[in-house]
Design an enzyme around this catalytic site. Structure first.
Site: not given
Length: 587
Positions: A166, A232, A236, A246-247, A298, A300-301, A505
């Site tokens: 989330g 995160s 995450s 991600a990085s 978009n 699937g899982l 950033y």
């Protein structure tokens, strides 16, 4: 976890999370009875300490006094629509999942209907109402259960939305009011096991719902780490990292997520997308594995992945360096990258970000106060630094003792050639760890009518200053356009270095007091900043992904043929749009 002092007091930590805000319930910034900011709990090195400089710093930078008694009231009773009925689907699902893993509770559904995009999702859920909320939440525990769940969704005309930690900040979890089917949030948190460890080949097979903290804790117990540490990391998940491409902060040593993951399994409505073998590299035509990275829910899982693991490093050492200004710091970063001796993490902050971090320090007393006075005097008098211009780099070195010692000598010598002054290992560690606690500051300031947002991008070495200057000017222009109160806070830091460029950033803060339509203003500011980034030849995103927040810019960075190819791929894997979250090119 690799470096964090998570539990300084030895007490057990409360792992319960805030319902909508960032992070753990035991941790929050607050103004205490003496009007001084402190961080509650015992989780972080800075927990339980007072930061007397922070509240004055915020008011000084934003250019106005803040009345601590004048707070914006949250929505006391958020409206959660009744769930759209899907009784046949629910009955079928409860033959696959235990009843305690299926919920239509209003609070649970609301919590699963947004991510952490500050001035969009969170503002709505805290101060207004979300237009669309999940109708049901389910918790699978295995790949087989995920397969059955997807099959049932297709049979009963249900839309599935994967939910990891989330923490998404691109509106990827925002649900469309136009979706007429029942929406089922698939919470992956119970798929959080390390299934196997291959010590010979140094890989681990891991379920995709595991969080970064769970993963590192489980592997460390066996003497291993993955080394992927995004900001995160505590919250995450592995599946979320893959789906957003991600990085992590230590990518120089351990790689970005696409280098870390050797094999991934995605379950689509048409079946399983994966490789039968597990190999360090293969030349077998177009790789289905690569299509999963950045898929944003978009297709699937994502249920599991094989990841590279490493022995716990023999030594982790921190360092910090102060430079006369940001351009000199950038030159140091470029030369360091070109030298080939790049530490696990090296980050450069501009002057405003540096002062921000200094304001979060506890009050120095005794010898510590004397030491800080001497350091400040030396910078100004001996090195002739202007404290309103200086920038700072934090460095993390990991590996064998000899490797770390070699890096430390090299970096110190190189920094000196750019007039860099050593700031010590304590400041280096503090600067690195600060990123874990800093996310809580946004939620602390929001009730005082202060909005905070971050923007990230990547660009080439020769374009860094153009991007930074363009974004800072855009923030000033947008502040004036909307006649916002006081001054904006806009700062930049370089968080990743590459052969041809960097990740930049930005942190942006401003007062939203007196706005009649704050959400409209937030949206305009977000788009204005992103327009400035793209106009200055920055990328659409370095690691946060596209989601719905940046969809409107895809035609600027991707040809129509490319977008059509992706949509055809989506139709092949999910012809009935079971995974109808509509992120990226699929909106």
């Amino acid at each position: 976890m690799a470096d964090k002092a998570l539990n300084r007091s030895g007490q057990s930590l409360d792992q319960s999370l805030h319902d909508h805000l960032w992070g753990y319930r035991d941790t929050r910034f607050r103004l205490n009875e003496r009007g001084v900011v402190e961080l509650t709990g015992h989780r972080y090195d800075m927990s339980g300490t007072e930061m007397p400089l922070f509240w004055p710093f915020v008011q000084d930078i934003l250019g106005h006094e803040i009345d601590p008694t004048d707070l914006k009231s949250p929505n006391a009773a958020p409206v959660v629509p009744e769930p759209r009925p899907c009784p046949e689907f629910r009955r079928a699902v409860e033959t696959v999942l235990a009843k305690d893993r299926v919920s239509d509770n209003a609070k649970v559904r609301l919590n699963h209907s947004h991510g952490q995009t500050s001035n969009w999702e969170l503002y709505q859920v805290i101060y207004e109402n979300l237009e669309r909320v999940a109708d049901l939440v389910v918790w699978p525990e295995s790949t087989e259960e995920a397969k059955q769940l997807i099959q049932l969704a297709g049979q009963h005309g249900v839309c599935l939305v994967p939910y990891g930690g989330g923490t998404n900040v691109s509106n990827a979890l925002l649900l469309s009011p136009a979706e007429t089917r029942p929406i089922v949030s698939v919470d992956m948190s119970r798929m959080n096991r390390v299934l196997s460890i291959d010590e010979t080949n140094q890989t681990a097979c891991v379920q995709a719902g595991i969080t970064g903290s769970e993963l590192e804790r489980a592997l460390r117990a066996e003497g291993w780490i993955v080394g992927h540490e995004p900001d995160s990391m505590e919250l995450s998940t592995l599946g979320g990292w893959i789906s957003t491409n991600a990085s992590g902060m230590k990518k120089n040593r351990y790689g970005n997520i696409e280098q870390i993951v050797e094999k991934v399994t995605l379950i689509s409505p048409r079946g399983e997308i994966t490789h039968h073998d597990s190999a360090p590299r293969r030349s077998a035509g177009i790789q289905p594995r690569d299509l999963v990275f950045g898929s944003e829910g978009n297709l699937g899982l994502i249920t599991e992945a094989v990841v590279n693991i490493h022995r716990i490093p023999e030594e982790t050492r921190y360092a910090s360096y102060v430079f006369p200004d940001f351009p000199r710091g950038v030159d140091f970063m470029l030369r360091l990258q070109r030298s080939g001796v790049v530490p696990a993490s090296v980050r450069l902050v501009d002057n405003l970000q540096f002062r921000f971090s200094q304001a979060l320090k506890p009050e120095a007393t005794g010898l510590k106060a004397v030491e800080q006075t001497i350091q400040r005097t030396a910078l100004e008098k001996l090195y002739r630094f202007d404290l309103r211009n200086i920038s700072a780099a934090t460095v993390v070195m990991e590996g064998s003792r000899s490797e770390v010692s070699h890096q430390a000598r090299h970096i110190k010598s190189l920094a000196k050639s750019f007039r860099g002054v050593a700031g010590g290992s304590e400041n280096g560690k503090r600067g690195y760890m600060l990123t874990y606690a800093i996310a809580y500051i946004r939620d602390f300031l929001a009730p005082y009518y202060i909005s905070g947002e971050t923007y990230e991008t990547s660009t080439t070495w020769d374009n860094i200053h153009n991007v930074v200057d363009s974004v800072k000017q855009a923030a000033l222009d947008l502040h004036a356009k909307h006649n916002l109160y006081g001054n904006p806070f806009i700062s930049a830091r370089i968080t990743q270095v590459y052969h041809s460029g960097v990740c930049i950033y930005f942190t942006h803060g401003f007062s939203n007091r007196g706005l009649e339509n704050p959400l409209e203003v937030f949206i305009d500011i977000e788009h204005g900043i992103r327009e400035a980034i793209l106009a200055a030849d920055g990328s659409i995103s370095h690691h946060h992904g596209v989601g719905k927040l940046r969809q409107r810019y895809l035609d600027r960075v991707m040809t129509s043929t490319s977008r059509s190819m992706l949509r055809e791929l989506k139709h092949s894997a999910d012809p009935d749009n079971v995974f109808g979250i509509g992120n990226g090119a699929f909106g």
